[in-house]
Design a protein around this motif. Structure first.
Motif, mmCIF file in Angstrom:
data_model
loop_
_atom_site.group_PDB
_atom_site.id
_atom_site.type_symbol
_atom_site.label_atom_id
_atom_site.label_comp_id
_atom_site.label_asym_id
_atom_site.label_seq_id
_atom_site.Cartn_x
_atom_site.Cartn_y
_atom_site.Cartn_z
ATOM 1 N N ALA A 220 -4.675 -73.301 -57.271
ATOM 2 C CA ALA A 220 -5.339 -74.537 -56.848
ATOM 3 C C ALA A 220 -4.354 -75.681 -56.983
ATOM 4 O O ALA A 220 -3.248 -75.521 -57.513
ATOM 5 C CB ALA A 220 -6.589 -74.798 -57.694
ATOM 6 N N THR A 223 -4.262 -81.760 -58.361
ATOM 7 C CA THR A 223 -5.126 -82.891 -58.019
ATOM 8 C C THR A 223 -6.593 -82.502 -58.123
ATOM 9 O O THR A 223 -7.419 -83.259 -58.647
ATOM 10 C CB THR A 223 -4.820 -83.378 -56.595
ATOM 11 O OG1 THR A 223 -3.443 -83.733 -56.511
ATOM 12 C CG2 THR A 223 -5.666 -84.584 -56.242
ATOM 13 N N ASP A 224 -6.936 -81.308 -57.625
ATOM 14 C CA ASP A 224 -8.320 -80.842 -57.723
ATOM 15 C C ASP A 224 -8.716 -80.607 -59.180
ATOM 16 O O ASP A 224 -9.850 -80.887 -59.581
ATOM 17 C CB ASP A 224 -8.502 -79.550 -56.924
ATOM 18 C CG ASP A 224 -8.465 -79.787 -55.424
ATOM 19 O OD1 ASP A 224 -8.485 -80.964 -55.003
ATOM 20 O OD2 ASP A 224 -8.404 -78.798 -54.667
ATOM 21 N N ALA A 227 -9.388 -83.966 -60.697
ATOM 22 C CA ALA A 227 -10.679 -84.469 -60.229
ATOM 23 C C ALA A 227 -11.831 -83.749 -60.927
ATOM 24 O O ALA A 227 -12.857 -84.357 -61.255
ATOM 25 C CB ALA A 227 -10.777 -84.295 -58.715
ATOM 26 N N TRP A 228 -11.646 -82.464 -61.183
ATOM 27 C CA TRP A 228 -12.677 -81.660 -61.866
ATOM 28 C C TRP A 228 -12.906 -82.161 -63.282
ATOM 29 O O TRP A 228 -14.045 -82.421 -63.682
ATOM 30 C CB TRP A 228 -12.234 -80.199 -61.861
ATOM 31 C CG TRP A 228 -13.044 -79.271 -62.713
ATOM 32 C CD1 TRP A 228 -14.300 -78.807 -62.461
ATOM 33 C CD2 TRP A 228 -12.627 -78.664 -63.946
ATOM 34 N NE1 TRP A 228 -14.699 -77.951 -63.465
ATOM 35 C CE2 TRP A 228 -13.692 -77.848 -64.384
ATOM 36 C CE3 TRP A 228 -11.462 -78.729 -64.714
ATOM 37 C CZ2 TRP A 228 -13.625 -77.102 -65.562
ATOM 38 C CZ3 TRP A 228 -11.396 -77.988 -65.878
ATOM 39 C CH2 TRP A 228 -12.460 -77.192 -66.300
ATOM 40 N N HIS A 232 -15.085 -86.104 -60.701
ATOM 41 C CA HIS A 232 -15.183 -86.532 -59.308
ATOM 42 C C HIS A 232 -16.339 -85.772 -58.658
ATOM 43 O O HIS A 232 -16.412 -84.544 -58.767
ATOM 44 C CB HIS A 232 -13.873 -86.228 -58.581
ATOM 45 C CG HIS A 232 -13.758 -86.858 -57.228
ATOM 46 N ND1 HIS A 232 -14.578 -86.514 -56.174
ATOM 47 C CD2 HIS A 232 -12.913 -87.816 -56.747
ATOM 48 C CE1 HIS A 232 -14.248 -87.215 -55.110
ATOM 49 N NE2 HIS A 232 -13.249 -88.016 -55.434
ATOM 50 N N ASP A 234 -16.983 -84.709 -55.760
ATOM 51 C CA ASP A 234 -16.610 -83.633 -54.838
ATOM 52 C C ASP A 234 -16.199 -82.355 -55.565
ATOM 53 O O ASP A 234 -16.130 -81.284 -54.945
ATOM 54 C CB ASP A 234 -15.446 -84.072 -53.946
ATOM 55 C CG ASP A 234 -15.839 -85.150 -52.955
ATOM 56 O OD1 ASP A 234 -17.041 -85.453 -52.855
ATOM 57 O OD2 ASP A 234 -14.937 -85.698 -52.289
ATOM 58 N N HIS A 235 -15.899 -82.454 -56.852
ATOM 59 C CA HIS A 235 -15.357 -81.306 -57.579
ATOM 60 C C HIS A 235 -16.198 -80.914 -58.788
ATOM 61 O O HIS A 235 -15.742 -80.142 -59.636
ATOM 62 C CB HIS A 235 -13.921 -81.611 -58.017
ATOM 63 C CG HIS A 235 -12.987 -81.824 -56.862
ATOM 64 N ND1 HIS A 235 -12.350 -80.789 -56.222
ATOM 65 C CD2 HIS A 235 -12.622 -82.958 -56.201
ATOM 66 C CE1 HIS A 235 -11.616 -81.268 -55.229
ATOM 67 N NE2 HIS A 235 -11.763 -82.579 -55.200
ATOM 68 N N ASP A 237 -18.628 -78.941 -58.971
ATOM 69 C CA ASP A 237 -18.994 -77.524 -58.982
ATOM 70 C C ASP A 237 -17.785 -76.595 -58.931
ATOM 71 O O ASP A 237 -17.937 -75.374 -58.806
ATOM 72 C CB ASP A 237 -19.922 -77.217 -57.798
ATOM 73 C CG ASP A 237 -21.240 -77.979 -57.884
ATOM 74 O OD1 ASP A 237 -21.727 -78.168 -59.013
ATOM 75 O OD2 ASP A 237 -21.763 -78.385 -56.830
ATOM 76 N N ASP A 238 -16.582 -77.141 -59.016
ATOM 77 C CA ASP A 238 -15.386 -76.296 -59.012
ATOM 78 C C ASP A 238 -15.357 -75.418 -60.262
ATOM 79 O O ASP A 238 -15.882 -75.790 -61.324
ATOM 80 C CB ASP A 238 -14.117 -77.150 -58.979
ATOM 81 C CG ASP A 238 -13.899 -77.814 -57.627
ATOM 82 O OD1 ASP A 238 -14.725 -77.603 -56.725
ATOM 83 O OD2 ASP A 238 -12.904 -78.552 -57.487
#
Length: 575
Positions: A220, A223-224, A227-228, A232, A234-235, A237-238
């Motif tokens: 991954a 950045t994701d 964010a997790w 964030h 958008d993330h 549920d990552d």
């Protein structure tokens, strides 16, 4: 005793103008300001007045007498910046605010994005009377990467949001959060309802590795991951697999250091921060013991900054090491070192890395961060999950005065269950707005957006921050970047080059609310902020972020029942 700039410096230069003896450099008008990794106080010139302390938005400036042991290294970092005398005037040159012509109708500007570059731009505009600034963001909460990018253990840096709160409280400012450009309102509609539209949307996409196995589960972007753990929406549920003892991060910039630090930190020390609850729960179950940070070039080309690496070295409960075989200098750097001409930041990094290599090993537990250099990833291994990553070994070569790498033919494999990439950022296109695919920015000249790269100016459209200049600089760098753009915008307004809005300010408000009933305005953000702080306090945390849209709507409805918001002389729901 002098004052000292320490790790959390954001480079917004507020301290520069507070100093009565001009002893803080580089200043925004000096050529090395945009590339300097922090500001520095001249210990010989400092008169110990403390004016800079109150001016700093992130509490980065400390009297020498109050430095902690880990902070004392900043004494030499500050002092060494002045080994060569810098010509300087009695006071730093003040950059005047752009002056709006009062003989014209009130200036109205839409800013897309609500991070540092957006807030500094809004502040610059609101220094002038009767200016209206409407700030749009697709997320229901503001402040961009300060909220969703700065690591939760860097709470001093996050204090810059106090400044942003003051900016947002000014007359003429309004938030339109939870509003997406291209979905709830178009670029052309923004232009119709404002004299100008300023894009401050950052660089939200990552550069990919482009090697075999890069799409395997367990790989991954850093950045994701950031964010997790920062909550964030958008993330939220990552899921990241933290069951393997080792993680590898490709790239060695500040984001890589942040991620390595969070992966190896004691979760209980993070529990009081604003880290997301789901990330904290996962980290409590994590089996990661070692994080390997890998760079393809040499130690002199390390991408992390001096303040961040100094902070990492000061951590008491993590074993930090650098491979002795990786402590290799290229010939150009060696020559500069012999002549005493190394750039200040490079000299400090090499000094810190040498100290790290030579310091005594101390057993601090089972968490370790290892720095590796001269390795280029060639493939990620594994069948249905990452099991490791293969590298080609590099050598440093001098190509006409430029340091380059070439493969030696040797290879190396590092076992890992998680591979995170942190090798750069890219801006993303916005519907209806020119975009330079090659540079991954909005094409512009000093902030004026161009119809195409090297093309004519697009009337009324501007850019600031990373989407303007690319992913470079720090939080405070956006201040001088925004000042440049706002000067262009105001010049165009004063010269009559901007088109007047088709209707008054209430028109855009009605348009947005008709299409997005869950819009979050300034009062709505106050309600969310208050709820997050109260929830955090109840659990001995800085704040507990609200991520669920249904929950956000409930908070806004409750706030509206207590005190209805008023806009344009009539009560409306806060959302």
């Amino acid at each position: 005793m002098p004052h000292v700039v320490t790790q959390s410096c954001c480079s917004d230069a507020s301290c520069v103008y507070a100093c009565p003896v001009n002893c803080i450099h580089p200043t925004p008008d000096e050529p090395d300001f945009l590339t300097a990794e922090m500001l520095h106080i001249d210990p010989q010139a400092c008169v110990d007045c403390g004016a800079c302390v109150s001016a700093c938005p992130v509490d980065a400036i400390v009297p020498e007498s109050k430095l902690t042991d880990p902070q004392r290294v900043f004494l030499s970092i500050n002092a060494d910046f002045y080994k060569e005398e810098r010509p300087r005037p009695l006071l730093a040159k003040v950059i005047p605010a752009a002056h709006v012509d009062k003989g014209r109708p009130p200036l109205r500007v839409a800013i897309v994005g609500s991070g540092p570059s957006a807030m500094y731009a809004a502040d610059e505009l609101l220094t002038q009377p009767d200016v209206q600034v409407n700030v749009f963001d697709r997320l229901p909460v503001p402040y961009g990467l300060v909220r969703a990018g700065v690591a939760p253990d860097h709470q001093k840096t996050k204090q810059v949001t106090r400044l942003f709160d003051k900016i947002a409280a000014q007359k003429g400012f309004e938030f339109y959060l939870n509003v997406e450009i291209g979905k709830h309102i178009s670029h052309s509609e923004l232009l119709e309802n404002h004299h100008a539209v300023l894009y401050a949307v950052g660089a939200s996409s990552d550069r990919g590795l482009g090697i075999p196995g890069a799409d395997l589960p367990g790989t991954a972007s850093a950045t994701d991951f950031v964010a997790w753990y920062n909550g964030h929406p958008d993330h939220a549920d990552d899921v990241f697999d933290l069951s393997h003892r080792r993680a590898v991060i490709i790239g060695n910039g500040n984001v890589a250091l942040d991620v390595a630090r969070i992966l190896t930190a004691d979760p209980e020390k993070l529990a009081g921060t604003d880290i997301s609850a789901h990330a904290l729960a996962a980290l409590r179950k994590s089996r990661v013991e070692e994080v390997v940070i890998v760079g393809r070039r040499g130690i002199a080309q390390s991408a992390f900054t001096v303040p961040e690496f100094t902070g990492l070295m000061a951590l008491p409960d993590i074993e930090l090491s650098v491979g002795p075989d990786d402590m290799v200098l290229d010939s150009a750097t060696e020559e500069l070192a012999k002549r005493g001409e190394l750039p200040h930041a490079v000299e400090q990094k090499l000094r810190l890395l040498e100290a790290l290599k030579n310091r005594d090993h101390v057993d601090v537990g089972n968490k370790r961060i290892t720095l590796r250099y001269l390795l280029t990833p060639t493939s990620i291994t594994g069948d249905d999950q990452v099991s490791g990553i293969e590298f080609a070994r590099n050598a440093l070569v001098d190509a006409n005065g430029t340091v380059q790498i070439e493969a030696t033919g040797d290879t190396e494999t590092i076992d890992a269950g998680l591979v995170l990439t942190s090798i750069g950022y890219r801006g993303v296109p916005i519907t209806g707005v020119p975009f330079d695919e090659r540079a991954s920015v909005i094409p512009n000249e000093n902030g004026r957006v161009l119809e195409a790269p090297n093309g004519d100016p697009a009337t009324g459209v501007y850019a600031t921050g990373w989407i303007k200049r690319g992913p470079s600089g720090f939080i405070g760098t956006n201040k001088s970047c925004a000042q440049e753009t706002i000067r262009m915008l105001v010049d165009d307004f004063n010269d009559g080059r901007l088109t007047n809005p088709v209707a008054d300010d209430s028109a855009v408000d009605r348009l947005v609310r008709a299409r997005q009933s869950d819009v979050v305005d300034r009062e709505g953000w106050h309600a969310i902020d208050k709820a997050e702080l109260e929830r955090g306090a109840a659990h001995d945390r800085v704040r507990e972020k609200v991520l669920d849209q249904v929950e956000i709507t409930s908070i806004l409805d409750a706030a509206a029942r207590v005190k209805p918001a008023r806009r344009f002389g009539r009560p409306v729901r806060a959302r």
